[in-house]
Design a protein around this motif. Structure first.
Motif, PDB file in Angstrom:
ATOM      1  N   LEU A   7      13.264  59.716  19.342  1.00  0.00           N
ATOM      2  CA  LEU A   7      13.662  59.171  18.043  1.00  0.00           C
ATOM      3  C   LEU A   7      13.912  60.282  17.033  1.00  0.00           C
ATOM      4  O   LEU A   7      14.863  60.219  16.239  1.00  0.00           O
ATOM      5  CB  LEU A   7      12.568  58.224  17.528  1.00  0.00           C
ATOM      6  N   VAL A   8      13.055  61.297  17.043  1.00  0.00           N
ATOM      7  CA  VAL A   8      13.237  62.420  16.118  1.00  0.00           C
ATOM      8  C   VAL A   8      14.457  63.248  16.531  1.00  0.00           C
ATOM      9  O   VAL A   8      15.268  63.660  15.686  1.00  0.00           O
ATOM     10  CB  VAL A   8      11.973  63.294  16.075  1.00  0.00           C
ATOM     11  N   ALA A   9      14.621  63.491  17.826  1.00  0.00           N
ATOM     12  CA  ALA A   9      15.694  64.359  18.309  1.00  0.00           C
ATOM     13  C   ALA A   9      17.071  63.754  18.117  1.00  0.00           C
ATOM     14  O   ALA A   9      18.045  64.473  17.856  1.00  0.00           O
ATOM     15  CB  ALA A   9      15.470  64.676  19.789  1.00  0.00           C
ATOM     16  N   ILE A  10      17.207  62.442  18.206  1.00  0.00           N
ATOM     17  CA  ILE A  10      18.523  61.801  18.144  1.00  0.00           C
ATOM     18  C   ILE A  10      18.879  61.382  16.721  1.00  0.00           C
ATOM     19  O   ILE A  10      20.019  61.573  16.275  1.00  0.00           O
ATOM     20  CB  ILE A  10      18.561  60.575  19.090  1.00  0.00           C
ATOM     21  N   TRP A  11      17.926  60.816  15.987  1.00  0.00           N
ATOM     22  CA  TRP A  11      18.246  60.249  14.663  1.00  0.00           C
ATOM     23  C   TRP A  11      17.631  61.031  13.505  1.00  0.00           C
ATOM     24  O   TRP A  11      17.671  60.561  12.364  1.00  0.00           O
ATOM     25  CB  TRP A  11      17.775  58.799  14.595  1.00  0.00           C
ATOM     26  N   GLY A  12      17.070  62.193  13.752  1.00  0.00           N
ATOM     27  CA  GLY A  12      16.429  62.950  12.683  1.00  0.00           C
ATOM     28  C   GLY A  12      17.421  63.639  11.773  1.00  0.00           C
ATOM     29  O   GLY A  12      18.647  63.465  11.867  1.00  0.00           O
ATOM     30  N   GLY A  13      16.911  64.464  10.863  1.00  0.00           N
ATOM     31  CA  GLY A  13      17.722  65.167   9.888  1.00  0.00           C
ATOM     32  C   GLY A  13      18.399  66.391  10.466  1.00  0.00           C
ATOM     33  O   GLY A  13      18.459  66.579  11.693  1.00  0.00           O
ATOM     34  N   PRO A  14      18.904  67.255   9.604  1.00  0.00           N
ATOM     35  CA  PRO A  14      19.658  68.434  10.076  1.00  0.00           C
ATOM     36  C   PRO A  14      18.852  69.355  10.981  1.00  0.00           C
ATOM     37  O   PRO A  14      19.424  70.009  11.850  1.00  0.00           O
ATOM     38  CB  PRO A  14      20.064  69.140   8.766  1.00  0.00           C
ATOM     39  N   ARG A  15      17.563  69.416  10.800  1.00  0.00           N
ATOM     40  CA  ARG A  15      16.715  70.297  11.610  1.00  0.00           C
ATOM     41  C   ARG A  15      15.954  69.503  12.680  1.00  0.00           C
ATOM     42  O   ARG A  15      14.865  69.862  13.093  1.00  0.00           O
ATOM     43  CB  ARG A  15      15.732  71.036  10.713  1.00  0.00           C
ATOM     44  N   ARG A  16      16.568  68.428  13.143  1.00  0.00           N
ATOM     45  CA  ARG A  16      15.876  67.539  14.067  1.00  0.00           C
ATOM     46  C   ARG A  16      15.569  68.191  15.413  1.00  0.00           C
ATOM     47  O   ARG A  16      14.549  67.868  16.035  1.00  0.00           O
ATOM     48  CB  ARG A  16      16.696  66.269  14.284  1.00  0.00           C
ATOM     49  N   ALA A  17      16.413  69.091  15.879  1.00  0.00           N
ATOM     50  CA  ALA A  17      16.171  69.716  17.180  1.00  0.00           C
ATOM     51  C   ALA A  17      14.875  70.525  17.162  1.00  0.00           C
ATOM     52  O   ALA A  17      14.019  70.388  18.044  1.00  0.00           O
ATOM     53  CB  ALA A  17      17.354  70.597  17.573  1.00  0.00           C
ATOM     54  N   GLY A  18      14.731  71.362  16.143  1.00  0.00           N
ATOM     55  CA  GLY A  18      13.501  72.148  16.031  1.00  0.00           C
ATOM     56  C   GLY A  18      12.280  71.276  15.830  1.00  0.00           C
ATOM     57  O   GLY A  18      11.206  71.550  16.392  1.00  0.00           O
ATOM     58  N   ALA A  19      12.431  70.208  15.026  1.00  0.00           N
ATOM     59  CA  ALA A  19      11.303  69.307  14.787  1.00  0.00           C
ATOM     60  C   ALA A  19      10.892  68.598  16.071  1.00  0.00           C
ATOM     61  O   ALA A  19       9.691  68.458  16.357  1.00  0.00           O
ATOM     62  CB  ALA A  19      11.676  68.283  13.710  1.00  0.00           C
ATOM     63  N   ALA A  20      11.868  68.148  16.853  1.00  0.00           N
ATOM     64  CA  ALA A  20      11.554  67.437  18.093  1.00  0.00           C
ATOM     65  C   ALA A  20      10.881  68.358  19.105  1.00  0.00           C
ATOM     66  O   ALA A  20       9.923  67.961  19.778  1.00  0.00           O
ATOM     67  CB  ALA A  20      12.825  66.830  18.681  1.00  0.00           C
ATOM     68  N   ILE A  21      11.378  69.596  19.218  1.00  0.00           N
ATOM     69  CA  ILE A  21      10.773  70.538  20.173  1.00  0.00           C
ATOM     70  C   ILE A  21       9.336  70.854  19.771  1.00  0.00           C
ATOM     71  O   ILE A  21       8.420  70.875  20.608  1.00  0.00           O
ATOM     72  CB  ILE A  21      11.622  71.821  20.250  1.00  0.00           C
ATOM     73  N   ARG A  22       9.128  71.099  18.488  1.00  0.00           N
ATOM     74  CA  ARG A  22       7.769  71.403  18.034  1.00  0.00           C
ATOM     75  C   ARG A  22       6.849  70.212  18.242  1.00  0.00           C
ATOM     76  O   ARG A  22       5.704  70.362  18.695  1.00  0.00           O
ATOM     77  CB  ARG A  22       7.797  71.809  16.561  1.00  0.00           C
ATOM     78  N   PHE A  23       7.341  69.027  17.925  1.00  0.00           N
ATOM     79  CA  PHE A  23       6.543  67.817  18.116  1.00  0.00           C
ATOM     80  C   PHE A  23       6.201  67.619  19.592  1.00  0.00           C
ATOM     81  O   PHE A  23       5.068  67.262  19.947  1.00  0.00           O
ATOM     82  CB  PHE A  23       7.319  66.610  17.581  1.00  0.00           C
ATOM     83  N   LEU A  24       7.168  67.871  20.466  1.00  0.00           N
ATOM     84  CA  LEU A  24       6.938  67.709  21.904  1.00  0.00           C
ATOM     85  C   LEU A  24       5.910  68.707  22.419  1.00  0.00           C
ATOM     86  O   LEU A  24       5.015  68.343  23.202  1.00  0.00           O
ATOM     87  CB  LEU A  24       8.263  67.872  22.655  1.00  0.00           C
ATOM     88  N   LEU A  25       6.013  69.965  22.009  1.00  0.00           N
ATOM     89  CA  LEU A  25       5.088  70.985  22.488  1.00  0.00           C
ATOM     90  C   LEU A  25       3.660  70.693  22.025  1.00  0.00           C
ATOM     91  O   LEU A  25       2.708  70.767  22.817  1.00  0.00           O
ATOM     92  CB  LEU A  25       5.535  72.369  22.011  1.00  0.00           C
ATOM     93  N   TYR A  26       3.500  70.383  20.750  1.00  0.00           N
ATOM     94  CA  TYR A  26       2.162  70.064  20.258  1.00  0.00           C
ATOM     95  C   TYR A  26       1.626  68.809  20.937  1.00  0.00           C
ATOM     96  O   TYR A  26       0.425  68.731  21.277  1.00  0.00           O
ATOM     97  CB  TYR A  26       2.192  69.861  18.742  1.00  0.00           C
TER      98      TYR A  26
END
Length: 524
Positions: A142-161
């Motif tokens: 959900l974060v990676a597909i529909w997030g804001g401009p920095r969604r890729a970094g946010a999704a990767i960080r969220f996944l790793l944590y």
């Protein structure tokens, strides 16, 4: 009520998620309606379970591994199931009517709901781990597909944590079963009586603190939160902050306080210190933010610090305050992000410097701004709103155990008012920018989720028993320290006044009854 009702709580969103694939792709409103209907039905079933509690459901699944389909509800899990079903419904209705790729979007929201509710219903530790891990996949997408401009970094960080959290939890749960001198047993009832060596308890608690501390989160395990909350779409962040993060609080209470009471009591000063640091760190960082979403993220971090303090104190009143804080914070943080989402949808920004005059009745967004003001007041602990009774219970219950940490958290609570006033003074008042202030007013259908949450925040503030009455029996049984209450007047007798023995750091601790126990007052 039949135990199969518990399966219905999981089947409704699961079947609805599958049914979404059969709806036409170009009908986002119909897709949203079906998803919201499923979670609203789940909420109705959960309310029915509250009125008529169902028996536990136990089905053999993989008995050789110790994994069983063991589901149940008690005073700790039922309010969290209700909260998750409510916030899931509000999240569905907060999505825009023209949501892109609606079938996948709502299916992933429903999958998140299934994972969270499944974790709260689980009465087997391995089943809890499976549900806990299930939440990570849909939320990351959900974060990676529909997030804001920095969604890729946010999704990767969220996944790793999240992966580290899940692996730590799995290791801790396996150790609970393997090192139990009573034999391999992952049921909650068996783990509550587990016979573990002190050294094993220390390592297991360290793993559980890492797992659930990452999920809450608390300092210094919060690295994923500000970026993820800042980039996730509004419905997703409402669920993340209001329900998903509560898996960490529930896990600490159920596994840490419940299954490892001796080690928890020994480590509680350090846990209380971590809560105090999180409270102050979150409040100070919230003051410094220039973006509303990141401000809400750090505000949530600070309030999780209060929750950790209450769990560390582990007095009857503090644990009741912890449950109240879980529920109140879930409603308040969802309302905050719902209001920010309404403002962002009309203005196109969440930057505080670019917003002013939202309370203007003619060209501003007065209704959305008024609800934001009320949510900020609730977060600051203003009396009459849901945040006040929860924080009062936390502070009063924790003071006798950790007065210094409680005093630090009181200061942090005062700082909450600082960033609340600072934010609203900038966005609610002031002149409107004539070049930008051509916003269309929000429709009542868009305001509905925020309005419903607003009424609940007011209602729980005026009737605090609705926050603290769910879990008194369970929290009293889990308490590790006695609470020195004022003597009861002779004209008031407390029902079941005999102290109850509870395992503690040095054998048995006699707990005097909670002041929230039923009172019998003779009539004149």
């Amino acid at each position: 009520m039949a135990p199969l009702t518990l399966l219905l709580l999981l089947a409704l969103p699961l079947l609805a998620g599958l049914a979404l694939s059969f709806l036409p792709a170009g009908t986002p409103q119909r897709v949203r309606s079906l998803a919201a209907l499923a979670t609203a039905s789940q909420l109705a079933v959960a309310l029915l379970c509250w009125r008529q509690p169902p028996a536990d459901l136990q089905l053999a699944w993989l008995p050789k591994l110790g994994l069983e389909l063991d589901l149940g509800l008690d005073g700790l899990s039922l309010p969290l199931v209700l909260l998750t079903a409510l916030l899931s419904t509000m999240a569905m209705l907060s999505a825009p009517a023209d949501q892109s790729r609606p079938r996948l979007f709502y299916a992933l929201l429903l999958a998140t709901n299934v994972g969270v509710v499944g974790a709260f219903l689980a009465r087997n530790a391995l089943l809890f781990v499976l549900a806990f891990e299930l939440v990570l996949i849909p939320t990351t997408l959900l974060v990676a597909i529909w997030g804001g401009p920095r969604r890729a970094g946010a999704a990767i960080r969220f996944l790793l944590y999240g992966a580290v959290s899940g692996l730590s939890l799995l290791a801790g749960v396996l150790a609970l079963g393997w090192f139990n001198a009573n034999g391999l047993d992952f049921s909650f009832s068996g783990l509550a009586q587990a016979d573990l060596a002190p050294r094993a308890q220390a390592w297991i608690l360290a793993l559980l603190l890492l797992a659930f501390g990452l999920k809450l989160p608390i300092v210094p395990l919060h690295g994923w939160q500000p970026l993820t909350y800042g980039q996730a779409p509004t419905p997703v962040v409402m669920l993340l902050g209001g329900a998903v993060s509560k898996l960490g609080a529930y896990g600490l209470l159920r596994f840490g306080v419940g299954f490892l009471p001796d080690t928890w009591a020994a480590w509680s000063p350090w846990i209380a210190a971590a809560g105090a640091v999180s409270a102050v760190y979150g409040a100070l960082n919230a003051i410094a933010q220039s973006d509303m979403r990141r401000l809400m993220a750090y505000s949530s971090l600070g309030h999780m610090g209060l929750l950790v303090l209450a769990l560390a104190a582990a007095t009857p009143l503090a644990l009741q305050g912890a449950v109240a804080q879980i529920l109140a914070h879930g409603l308040i943080v969802a309302l905050l992000f719902a209001c920010v989402g309404l403002i962002e949808r009309r203005t196109g920004t969440t930057e505080i410097a670019e917003l002013s005059g939202l309370l203007n009745p003619l060209r501003g967004l007065p209704v959305s701004a008024a609800m934001l003001l009320l949510a900020l007041m609730a977060a600051a602990g203003i009396p009459g709103l849901a945040g006040f009774p929860a924080e009062l219970l936390v502070f009063e219950g924790s003071w006798t155990a950790f007065p210094r940490a409680t005093l630090v958290c009181l200061v942090a609570s005062g700082l909450t008012a600082v960033y609340a006033v600072r934010l609203f003074n900038r966005v609610g008042f002031g002149r409107l920018d004539n070049d930008r202030a051509d916003w269309q007013p929000t429709r009542w259908a868009e305001r509905l989720p925020a309005l419903a949450l607003t009424l609940l925040v007011i209602g729980f503030g005026l009737w605090p028993n609705a926050l603290v009455g769910w879990s008194a029996t369970e929290t009293d049984a889990l308490a590790l320290r006695s609470q020195p209450f004022l003597a009861v007047s002779p004209s008031v007798t407390v029902a079941s006044a005999a102290p109850r023995p509870v395992r503690g750091l040095s054998g048995t601790i006699a707990l005097i009854p909670s002041p929230l126990a039923p009172l019998t007052v003779p009539s004149s």
